[in-house]
Structures are given as C-alpha cells and as structure tokens.
Scaffold this motif. Sequence first.
Motif, PDB file in Angstrom:
ATOM      1  N   LEU A  84       6.871  11.096  -4.270  1.00  0.00           N
ATOM      2  CA  LEU A  84       5.986   9.976  -3.963  1.00  0.00           C
ATOM      3  C   LEU A  84       4.718  10.442  -3.247  1.00  0.00           C
ATOM      4  N   ARG A  85       4.862  11.275  -2.234  1.00  0.00           N
ATOM      5  CA  ARG A  85       3.695  11.718  -1.455  1.00  0.00           C
ATOM      6  C   ARG A  85       2.675  12.408  -2.353  1.00  0.00           C
ATOM      7  N   GLU A  86       3.162  13.308  -3.192  1.00  0.00           N
ATOM      8  CA  GLU A  86       2.258  14.048  -4.080  1.00  0.00           C
ATOM      9  C   GLU A  86       1.540  13.091  -5.039  1.00  0.00           C
ATOM     10  N   GLU A  87       2.258  12.129  -5.568  1.00  0.00           N
ATOM     11  CA  GLU A  87       1.657  11.186  -6.500  1.00  0.00           C
ATOM     12  C   GLU A  87       0.629  10.291  -5.812  1.00  0.00           C
ATOM     13  N   LEU A  88       0.929   9.849  -4.599  1.00  0.00           N
ATOM     14  CA  LEU A  88      -0.019   8.998  -3.872  1.00  0.00           C
ATOM     15  C   LEU A  88      -1.303   9.748  -3.550  1.00  0.00           C
ATOM     16  N   LEU A  89      -1.171  10.991  -3.124  1.00  0.00           N
ATOM     17  CA  LEU A  89      -2.366  11.775  -2.798  1.00  0.00           C
ATOM     18  C   LEU A  89      -3.212  12.029  -4.043  1.00  0.00           C
ATOM     19  N   GLU A  90      -2.552  12.299  -5.160  1.00  0.00           N
ATOM     20  CA  GLU A  90      -3.296  12.492  -6.413  1.00  0.00           C
ATOM     21  C   GLU A  90      -3.988  11.194  -6.827  1.00  0.00           C
ATOM     22  N   TYR A  91      -3.291  10.086  -6.672  1.00  0.00           N
ATOM     23  CA  TYR A  91      -3.887   8.791  -7.000  1.00  0.00           C
ATOM     24  C   TYR A  91      -5.128   8.536  -6.138  1.00  0.00           C
ATOM     25  N   LEU A  92      -5.026   8.781  -4.840  1.00  0.00           N
ATOM     26  CA  LEU A  92      -6.175   8.556  -3.951  1.00  0.00           C
ATOM     27  C   LEU A  92      -7.322   9.513  -4.278  1.00  0.00           C
ATOM     28  N   ASP A  93      -7.013  10.735  -4.697  1.00  0.00           N
ATOM     29  CA  ASP A  93      -8.064  11.654  -5.147  1.00  0.00           C
ATOM     30  C   ASP A  93      -8.819  11.058  -6.339  1.00  0.00           C
ATOM     31  N   ARG A  94      -8.066  10.507  -7.282  1.00  0.00           N
ATOM     32  CA  ARG A  94      -8.690   9.937  -8.479  1.00  0.00           C
ATOM     33  C   ARG A  94      -9.518   8.699  -8.140  1.00  0.00           C
ATOM     34  N   VAL A  95      -8.996   7.848  -7.269  1.00  0.00           N
ATOM     35  CA  VAL A  95      -9.753   6.663  -6.868  1.00  0.00           C
ATOM     36  C   VAL A  95     -11.020   7.080  -6.123  1.00  0.00           C
ATOM     37  N   SER A  96     -10.931   8.124  -5.312  1.00  0.00           N
ATOM     38  CA  SER A  96     -12.100   8.605  -4.577  1.00  0.00           C
ATOM     39  C   SER A  96     -13.207   9.068  -5.501  1.00  0.00           C
ATOM     40  N   ASN A 163      -4.826   0.749  -1.670  1.00  0.00           N
ATOM     41  CA  ASN A 163      -6.024   0.283  -2.377  1.00  0.00           C
ATOM     42  C   ASN A 163      -6.959  -0.461  -1.442  1.00  0.00           C
ATOM     43  N   ASP A 164      -6.407  -1.269  -0.565  1.00  0.00           N
ATOM     44  CA  ASP A 164      -7.237  -2.025   0.381  1.00  0.00           C
ATOM     45  C   ASP A 164      -7.977  -1.089   1.336  1.00  0.00           C
ATOM     46  N   LEU A 165      -7.280  -0.058   1.816  1.00  0.00           N
ATOM     47  CA  LEU A 165      -7.908   0.889   2.739  1.00  0.00           C
ATOM     48  C   LEU A 165      -9.063   1.632   2.077  1.00  0.00           C
ATOM     49  N   ILE A 166      -8.840   2.122   0.880  1.00  0.00           N
ATOM     50  CA  ILE A 166      -9.892   2.905   0.221  1.00  0.00           C
ATOM     51  C   ILE A 166     -11.059   2.006  -0.177  1.00  0.00           C
ATOM     52  N   ARG A 167     -10.757   0.788  -0.614  1.00  0.00           N
ATOM     53  CA  ARG A 167     -11.835  -0.144  -0.987  1.00  0.00           C
ATOM     54  C   ARG A 167     -12.703  -0.461   0.241  1.00  0.00           C
ATOM     55  N   HIS A 168     -12.048  -0.730   1.365  1.00  0.00           N
ATOM     56  CA  HIS A 168     -12.787  -1.034   2.598  1.00  0.00           C
ATOM     57  C   HIS A 168     -13.652   0.149   3.023  1.00  0.00           C
ATOM     58  N   TYR A 169     -13.090   1.354   2.948  1.00  0.00           N
ATOM     59  CA  TYR A 169     -13.859   2.534   3.348  1.00  0.00           C
ATOM     60  C   TYR A 169     -15.105   2.695   2.483  1.00  0.00           C
ATOM     61  N   VAL A 170     -14.938   2.563   1.178  1.00  0.00           N
ATOM     62  CA  VAL A 170     -16.081   2.747   0.274  1.00  0.00           C
ATOM     63  C   VAL A 170     -17.141   1.688   0.518  1.00  0.00           C
ATOM     64  N   VAL A 171     -16.721   0.444   0.762  1.00  0.00           N
ATOM     65  CA  VAL A 171     -17.687  -0.625   1.044  1.00  0.00           C
ATOM     66  C   VAL A 171     -18.459  -0.329   2.327  1.00  0.00           C
ATOM     67  N   MET A 172     -17.749   0.104   3.353  1.00  0.00           N
ATOM     68  CA  MET A 172     -18.385   0.308   4.662  1.00  0.00           C
ATOM     69  C   MET A 172     -19.221   1.590   4.731  1.00  0.00           C
ATOM     70  N   HIS A 173     -18.797   2.633   4.005  1.00  0.00           N
ATOM     71  CA  HIS A 173     -19.448   3.937   4.142  1.00  0.00           C
ATOM     72  C   HIS A 173     -20.243   4.359   2.911  1.00  0.00           C
ATOM     73  N   ARG A 174     -20.094   3.621   1.809  1.00  0.00           N
ATOM     74  CA  ARG A 174     -20.797   3.952   0.556  1.00  0.00           C
ATOM     75  C   ARG A 174     -20.502   5.371   0.093  1.00  0.00           C
ATOM     76  N   SER A 175     -19.300   5.832   0.385  1.00  0.00           N
ATOM     77  CA  SER A 175     -18.880   7.160  -0.053  1.00  0.00           C
ATOM     78  C   SER A 175     -17.364   7.194  -0.093  1.00  0.00           C
ATOM     79  N   ALA A 176     -16.824   8.248  -0.696  1.00  0.00           N
ATOM     80  CA  ALA A 176     -15.369   8.407  -0.757  1.00  0.00           C
ATOM     81  C   ALA A 176     -14.832   8.810   0.608  1.00  0.00           C
ATOM     82  N   PRO A 177     -13.632   8.362   0.962  1.00  0.00           N
ATOM     83  CA  PRO A 177     -13.042   8.805   2.232  1.00  0.00           C
ATOM     84  C   PRO A 177     -12.712  10.298   2.165  1.00  0.00           C
TER      85      PRO A 177
END
Length: 197
Positions: A84-96, A163-177
């Motif tokens: 699970l951890r590996e898959e989540l990190l890969e997913y967040l990399d792709r969303v970033s 998804n909510d965390l990454i969406r909020h970060y991108v909105v607030m910072h205009r960049s990938a976390p």
Amino acid sequence: MPSSSSIKTRRRGAELEEAIIDAAWAELVERGYAGLTMETVANRARTSRSVLARRWDGKAALAVAAIRHQLAKHPLNVPDRSCLREELLEYLDRVSDLAPISGVVFSVALNGVFRETYASPQALRQALRHGRPDNLGLILRRAVERREIDPAKLVAPIETLLNDLIRHYVVMHRSAPPKDLRVAWVDAIFLPLVRPD
C-alpha cells in the motif's frame, strides 16, 4: 508547394480534432480562459471557426476537451505493487506531475464567464473525471483485500484525504508538493488512520 488553404482541408477526423484541442490548450496556457476565443484557436490550428462550432458548442466545452486531453497524457493508474505505501507514494508522484495542468484548471474554474456553464469547481471536476477510473479508490480496495487497511476505518473523509491534501497544496502554492511532504502525508497521517489494529 501546397497553399495554406489546401493544408487546412486535408486534415480530417481525429488528426484535425487533436490539432484543435492542442491549439486550445496552448491558448489556455498563454492567455487564460478570458483570452481564449474560438477564432484564436481556429487560427492557431489553421482551420476555420465553423469547424470548431460543429464539434463544440462554445469555448467552455472546448476548454474542457483540451484539459481532458492533457490529463489523458498523464495516466494515474498504479500497478499492483503488493504494498500500500509504495502504491500511494507512486500515485502521489503521478498526481504531482499534473500540477501545471491543475494550475490552468483552477484558473479556468474561477473565471466568471466559465462559471456560467460550469457553476462550481465541483461541476468542472465531475466533467473532467467523467469516464475516468478512480485510481486512488482502486489502490485502497486492493489494500483492503490484502488486509493492509481496516475497511471500517476507510470512511468518506479518510478515503479522499490524500487527494484533498494534494489539491489544497496545489491551489495554495501553485506547484506540486515536495516529495518529503508527500511521504509525511502517507506515513504520518494516512497510514496510521487506516491500518488494522
């Protein structure tokens, strides 16, 4: 040498549509939704405004098509890694990797004229996700089957948390976390909330 008008008439079907959608995306990136017009897109795609009008009923529909086309170039599906951890990190990399596209999406969603067609960011999100798989949901379901997640702990706010965390970060910072923050989201926040006792 063929004239520009003969070049215009040769492209048909998918080739022409892709040229138009690429032109619409370029206009969105350079001018924003306010500066996007059917005429500028037609000129950039070396076609006519009437060709666009036959395919899209306005610039909002064309903008959504252009965004969907960009998103399709960056699939979010993560193979089963049996971890699970590996898959989540890969997913967040792709969303970033989608952060530049997301910046355009947010600016479009905030445009008053665009909101006449898509009344809220949620309505735009639904239009962009239509027909696309829920990749994070698939990762979580696989983890439930592997007993890495307690299904009773996977309540709605937790299921969408990353998804909510990454969406909020991108909105607030205009960049990938940054990577270390994404790792902290997974290790310090998400996994402790869903692991079996």
